[in-house]
Design an enzyme around this catalytic site. Structure first.
Site, PDB file in Angstrom:
ATOM      1  N   LYS A   1       0.842  -1.202   0.000  1.00  0.00           N
ATOM      2  CA  LYS A   1       0.000   0.000   0.000  1.00  0.00           C
ATOM      3  C   LYS A   1       0.876   1.251   0.000  1.00  0.00           C
ATOM      4  CE  LYS A   1      -3.862  -0.411   2.548  1.00  0.00           C
ATOM      5  NZ  LYS A   1      -4.743  -0.698   3.744  1.00  0.00           N
TER       6      LYS A   1
ATOM      7  N   HIS B   1     -15.629  -3.430   6.061  1.00  0.00           N
ATOM      8  CA  HIS B   1     -15.041  -2.110   6.299  1.00  0.00           C
ATOM      9  C   HIS B   1     -15.941  -1.391   7.309  1.00  0.00           C
ATOM     10  CE1 HIS B   1     -13.088   1.796   5.102  1.00  0.00           C
ATOM     11  NE2 HIS B   1     -14.179   2.201   5.735  1.00  0.00           N
TER      12      HIS B   1
ATOM     13  N   ARG C   1     -10.900  14.533   7.418  1.00  0.00           N
ATOM     14  CA  ARG C   1     -11.789  15.439   6.673  1.00  0.00           C
ATOM     15  C   ARG C   1     -13.220  14.917   6.784  1.00  0.00           C
ATOM     16  NH1 ARG C   1     -13.043  11.757   2.683  1.00  0.00           N
ATOM     17  NH2 ARG C   1     -11.332  10.385   2.091  1.00  0.00           N
TER      18      ARG C   1
HETATM   19  P1  ADP Z   1     -14.506   8.578   1.563  1.00  0.00           P
HETATM   20  O1  ADP Z   1     -13.441   8.058   2.483  1.00  0.00           O
HETATM   21  O2  ADP Z   1     -15.084   9.863   1.983  1.00  0.00           O
HETATM   22  O3  ADP Z   1     -15.455   7.545   1.209  1.00  0.00           O
HETATM   23  P2  ADP Z   1     -13.362   8.391  -1.083  1.00  0.00           P
HETATM   24  O4  ADP Z   1     -12.257   7.400  -0.962  1.00  0.00           O
HETATM   25  O5  ADP Z   1     -14.583   8.013  -1.810  1.00  0.00           O
HETATM   26  O6  ADP Z   1     -13.674   9.008   0.321  1.00  0.00           O
HETATM   27  O7  ADP Z   1     -12.748   9.701  -1.709  1.00  0.00           O
HETATM   28  C1  ADP Z   1     -13.496  10.877  -1.789  1.00  0.00           C
HETATM   29  C2  ADP Z   1     -12.976  11.680  -2.917  1.00  0.00           C
HETATM   30  O8  ADP Z   1     -11.661  12.097  -2.648  1.00  0.00           O
HETATM   31  C3  ADP Z   1     -12.901  10.922  -4.237  1.00  0.00           C
HETATM   32  O9  ADP Z   1     -13.156  11.837  -5.255  1.00  0.00           O
HETATM   33  C4  ADP Z   1     -11.468  10.435  -4.258  1.00  0.00           C
HETATM   34  O10 ADP Z   1     -11.040  10.191  -5.563  1.00  0.00           O
HETATM   35  C5  ADP Z   1     -10.762  11.593  -3.617  1.00  0.00           C
HETATM   36  N1  ADP Z   1      -9.544  11.218  -2.911  1.00  0.00           N
HETATM   37  C6  ADP Z   1      -9.454  10.657  -1.694  1.00  0.00           C
HETATM   38  N2  ADP Z   1      -8.181  10.478  -1.334  1.00  0.00           N
HETATM   39  C7  ADP Z   1      -7.428  10.943  -2.341  1.00  0.00           C
HETATM   40  C8  ADP Z   1      -6.010  11.064  -2.583  1.00  0.00           C
HETATM   41  N3  ADP Z   1      -5.104  10.678  -1.695  1.00  0.00           N
HETATM   42  N4  ADP Z   1      -5.620  11.596  -3.755  1.00  0.00           N
HETATM   43  C9  ADP Z   1      -6.513  12.004  -4.655  1.00  0.00           C
HETATM   44  N5  ADP Z   1      -7.845  11.933  -4.484  1.00  0.00           N
HETATM   45  C10 ADP Z   1      -8.305  11.417  -3.359  1.00  0.00           C
HETATM   46  P1  ADP Z   2      -7.707   4.350   0.937  1.00  0.00           P
HETATM   47  O1  ADP Z   2      -6.721   5.235   1.626  1.00  0.00           O
HETATM   48  O2  ADP Z   2      -7.518   4.269  -0.518  1.00  0.00           O
HETATM   49  O3  ADP Z   2      -9.095   4.584   1.376  1.00  0.00           O
HETATM   50  P2  ADP Z   2      -7.659   2.017   2.724  1.00  0.00           P
HETATM   51  O4  ADP Z   2      -6.398   1.613   3.388  1.00  0.00           O
HETATM   52  O5  ADP Z   2      -8.666   2.735   3.524  1.00  0.00           O
HETATM   53  O6  ADP Z   2      -7.290   2.864   1.430  1.00  0.00           O
HETATM   54  O7  ADP Z   2      -8.311   0.731   2.074  1.00  0.00           O
HETATM   55  C1  ADP Z   2      -9.372   0.842   1.151  1.00  0.00           C
HETATM   56  C2  ADP Z   2     -10.087  -0.490   1.038  1.00  0.00           C
HETATM   57  O8  ADP Z   2      -9.185  -1.517   0.576  1.00  0.00           O
HETATM   58  C3  ADP Z   2     -10.619  -1.059   2.356  1.00  0.00           C
HETATM   59  O9  ADP Z   2     -11.897  -0.539   2.643  1.00  0.00           O
HETATM   60  C4  ADP Z   2     -10.677  -2.541   2.040  1.00  0.00           C
HETATM   61  O10 ADP Z   2     -11.793  -2.891   1.278  1.00  0.00           O
HETATM   62  C5  ADP Z   2      -9.437  -2.736   1.195  1.00  0.00           C
HETATM   63  N1  ADP Z   2      -8.281  -3.092   2.053  1.00  0.00           N
HETATM   64  C6  ADP Z   2      -7.338  -2.249   2.519  1.00  0.00           C
HETATM   65  N2  ADP Z   2      -6.428  -2.898   3.270  1.00  0.00           N
HETATM   66  C7  ADP Z   2      -6.799  -4.191   3.286  1.00  0.00           C
HETATM   67  C8  ADP Z   2      -6.277  -5.392   3.898  1.00  0.00           C
HETATM   68  N3  ADP Z   2      -5.152  -5.382   4.636  1.00  0.00           N
HETATM   69  N4  ADP Z   2      -6.953  -6.557   3.698  1.00  0.00           N
HETATM   70  C9  ADP Z   2      -8.075  -6.602   2.948  1.00  0.00           C
HETATM   71  N5  ADP Z   2      -8.613  -5.516   2.375  1.00  0.00           N
HETATM   72  C10 ADP Z   2      -8.004  -4.323   2.526  1.00  0.00           C
HETATM   73 MG    MG Z   3      -9.821   4.437   3.333  1.00  0.00          MG
END
Ligand code: ADP
Ligand code: ADP
Ligand code: MG
Length: 451
Positions: A158, A208, A292
């Protein structure tokens, strides 16, 4: 109290923030790009200011320009919404150093928690269980191999700076690791300007679960949890509150864990602590903090009756949290479905274009957060989210019933949307039984393609 706020965002969340500002008697200054001149956020704002061309890098991500506009307009604060600059520590610092407030945590907190590997370290210090994996950023492939052997494959690489479901790669075995490491690191560098990686064991059959919190640096409260397990490409598609898969004890523990972490870092503002719940072992593993407002905040508002944007503004302006844990009560069940301008029958291909007809019925216990209006042209430049349909009912079965009825009556013509997928989900046995995990929707979509 603030008299005016600049909204450094667009789309449904800009409209959502303006709604609360109006309610609170706060003047709104809306920035916009050339592509958003005819947007609802621009129409509704007290004042709107063009900041650049359609490409986000030249408009919504122009930190210096945005701060300059805020200072010239003499606003008291900037609300960043989600995405764009909302988790950008350099932007928050720039705002802190100006005459206005940044509505969110301090730049230091954002940089600490925005680095997902450092956030894991903080979580461990605060006594939380993190997903088995590295405690620090990975130094090299050898270290990755060693940790992967210890925790067991499959593992996930990641990006420390990742977000929005991007920067995550599954590695099935040792043979794949070296190449995956090189590719992930290069991709993370290209996408986030930071090639640092960390490693986690893949939690199978996980949910999640995330906890909404708020704090003023000294006092902290939680607003219980949301279940956001229905995801496509690790992006949430359907979210609920409360999470019916948790029993009372697990719920209490995960909410306490979230509070332990945010109090350890003297968190100020609203935020979300995300976990993976292992349904086999009943364990909740910390994954990250979002510093946020989140897309899915309305489901929490529905079950608590609170306005989280108002709370953000109040904490930022009064520098104090005027809320106690015992004031926060939950009632009923809420579900949100994200409606994207995408064609679910064609691999979710983006479907920008003109909305020829929009019919939304007003019903009690239903809320539609959107930037759409009749004849609005959805632009291809940004995220495909065009609306969030949110329902609230006395229990989960009723909420699904209400969602199905409302989705069935909702008309967004002229563009393809994900409404048909959500309608299917409302009738899916797995969804009705609440028997899903984070990979359910991916499997569901794959199985449909095979038919
Ligand atoms: P939430 O955690 O609120 O469900 P999402 O993962 O759906 O958020 O992201 C919300 C919005 O922010 C989306 O448009 C996503 O593409 C954008 N976004 C979130 N994290 C990042 C990042 N690190 N870089 C660019 N865009 C991001
Ligand atoms: P982001 O910053 O893009 O939101 P997260 O770390 O929150 O990334 O992970 C996004 C999603 O990816 C989680 O909601 C889950 O579905 C999947 N995921 C992340 N880490 C793991 C893990 N260690 N094992 C299984 N699924 C994962
Ligand atoms: Mg996340």
């Amino acid at each position: 109290m603030y008299k005016s706020i600049l909204i450094a965002n667009r789309g449904e969340i800009a409209v959502r923030i303006q709604k609360t500002c109006k309610k609170m008697g706060i003047r709104t200054v809306q920035i916009f790009s050339e592509a958003d001149e005819d947007s609802l956020a621009v129409k509704l704002a007290d004042k709107s200011i063009l900041v650049g061309p359609a490409q986000a890098a030249q408009s919504y991500l122009q930190s210096e320009k945005i701060v300059k506009v805020a200072v010239e307009e003499e606003v008291d604060a900037i609300h960043p919404g989600y995405g764009f600059l909302s988790e950008n520590a350099a932007f928050a610092k720039m705002v802190e150093d100006s005459k206005c407030d940044f509505i969110g945590p301090s730049a230091d907190t954002i940089s600490l928690l925005g680095d997902k590997a450092r956030a894991r370290e903080e979580a461990i210090i605060a006594g939380l269980k993190v997903v088995p994996g590295t405690t620090k950023k990975l130094v090299d492939i050898d270290e990755a191999t060693e940790v992967a052997e210890t925790v067991g494959y499959p593992v996930m690489l990641k990006a420390a700076a990742g977000g929005g479901g991007r920067g995550i790669r599954i590695v099935e075995n040792r043979a794949e690791l070296a190449q995956a490491f090189a590719i992930s690191s290069a991709e993370a560098e290209a996408t986030f300007g930071d090639g640092n990686l960390y490693l986690e064991k893949v939690i199978k059959n996980a949910r999640h679960i995330e906890v909404q919190i708020a704090g003023d640096g000294e006092n902290f409260v939680h607003f219980y949890e949301r279940d956001c397990s229905i995801q496509r490409r690790r992006q949430k598609v359907w979210e609920e509150a409360p999470a019916v898969c948790l029993d009372g004890k697990v719920r209490e523990r995960v909410c306490e864990d979230a509070l332990s972490l945010v109090s350890a870092v003297n968190y100020k503002g609203v935020g979300t602590v995300e976990f993976l719940y292992d349904q086999e072992t009943d364990e909740c593993y910390f994954i990250e903090v979002n510093t946020r407002i989140q897309v899915e905040h309305p489901v929490t508002e529905m079950i608590t009756g609170l306005d989280l944007i108002e709370l953000m503004i109040n904490i930022s302006s009064a520098k104090k949290l005027n809320l106690k844990q015992q004031d926060i009560k939950i009632a009923g069940h809420s579900i949100e479905c994200r409606i994207n301008a995408e064609d679910p029958e064609n691999n979710f291909f983006p479907s920008p274009g003109r909305v020829d007809r929009l019919v939304v019925e007003n019903r009690s216990g239903v809320r539609f957060d959107t930037m759409l209006f009749d004849k609005y042209v959805v632009t291809p430049f940004y995220d495909s989210l065009v609306g969030k349909l949110v329902v609230h009912a006395k229990d989960r079965p009723d909420a699904i019933k209400k969602l199905k009825k409302t989705l069935g009556d909702l008309r967004i013509e002229g563009i393809s949307t994900t409404i048909p997928l959500h309608l299917e989900l409302c009738s899916s046995k797995v969804v009705i039984d609440g028997d899903f995990d984070t990979e359910f929707l991916e499997r569901y979509i794959e199985d449909k393609l095979k038919d």
